[in-house]
Design an enzyme around this catalytic site. Sequence first.
Site, short mmCIF file in Angstrom:
data_model
loop_
_atom_site.label_atom_id
_atom_site.label_comp_id
_atom_site.label_asym_id
_atom_site.label_seq_id
_atom_site.Cartn_x
_atom_site.Cartn_y
_atom_site.Cartn_z
N SER A 108 0.82 -1.20 0.00
CA SER A 108 0.00 0.00 0.00
C SER A 108 0.87 1.27 0.00
CB SER A 108 -0.96 -0.05 1.19
OG SER A 108 -2.01 0.88 1.05
N ASP A 224 -9.94 -5.01 -4.38
CA ASP A 224 -9.33 -4.04 -3.47
C ASP A 224 -10.07 -2.71 -3.58
OD1 ASP A 224 -7.68 -2.29 -2.07
OD2 ASP A 224 -5.83 -3.19 -2.83
N HIS A 254 -7.65 -5.86 0.03
CA HIS A 254 -6.43 -5.06 0.01
C HIS A 254 -5.18 -5.82 0.48
CE1 HIS A 254 -4.11 -1.42 -0.09
NE2 HIS A 254 -3.93 -1.36 1.22
#
Length: 260
Positions: A108, A224, A254
Amino acid sequence: MQHREFTAAGSGGIDLYAQAWLPGVAPRAVIVVSHGLAEHGGRYETLAGELVQRGYAVYAVDHRGHGRSSGPRANIERFAHLVADFCAFTDRCAGEHPATPVFMLGHSMGGAVAFASALRLQHRLRGLILSAPALATDQPVPRLQEAFVRLLSVVAPGTGALTLPPDAVSRDPSVVARYAADPLVHHKAIPARTLVELLGAMQGFPASASSLRVPTLVLHGTADRLVPLAANRRIYQAFDARDCVVKLYDGLYHEVFNEP
């Protein structure tokens, strides 16, 4: 498995909390982890355990303002600080295992940090692993709202501007429950300064993608909601196809490492 805790030096003299999970023998490679926004390196302990069993040494640092590291909560101050911190940390970890291959693993926001750091340390890395990296956004911010957030980042940088929904991290209810109950996760709104810095960094990533020469593995769940796959497709396509594998996981959320 050996576990070690230590302090690393961050840009500007800030103290960063770090951990290492080490096999009992000389590691086949070193993997340096860059965690995501609002979380911390300790959430990668299970993954580290799996990797250690396979002979890898795993290091993770809590980014400034995250986990047990110093700094205002979830306020990264400057994206460039994160990159400088992570480059220095990677150099330190590599120095503990001379002549051992070194990989970066970023998730991320941490994927954005690892990507930017890999561009600087291409000569040192054997490979780069990106998990749902925050390299782009598919949601244009209205000009008035963007101007307001930018103003906040200057006059009140700690003001909350975005809340991350816990149920978007994984389809596994137990993972979501642990995330929501974790006192080291930042559960309040993300500061305006952090959002502005991340958005600013994203603007430069498309032009940089073709410059990456490190073999790269990208992992991304198609469901996601935090970093939608559609936002990153153009950047993935710009990576050198000879040295990049993009692996998509149908229906996963995610955190692909924390899915059922």
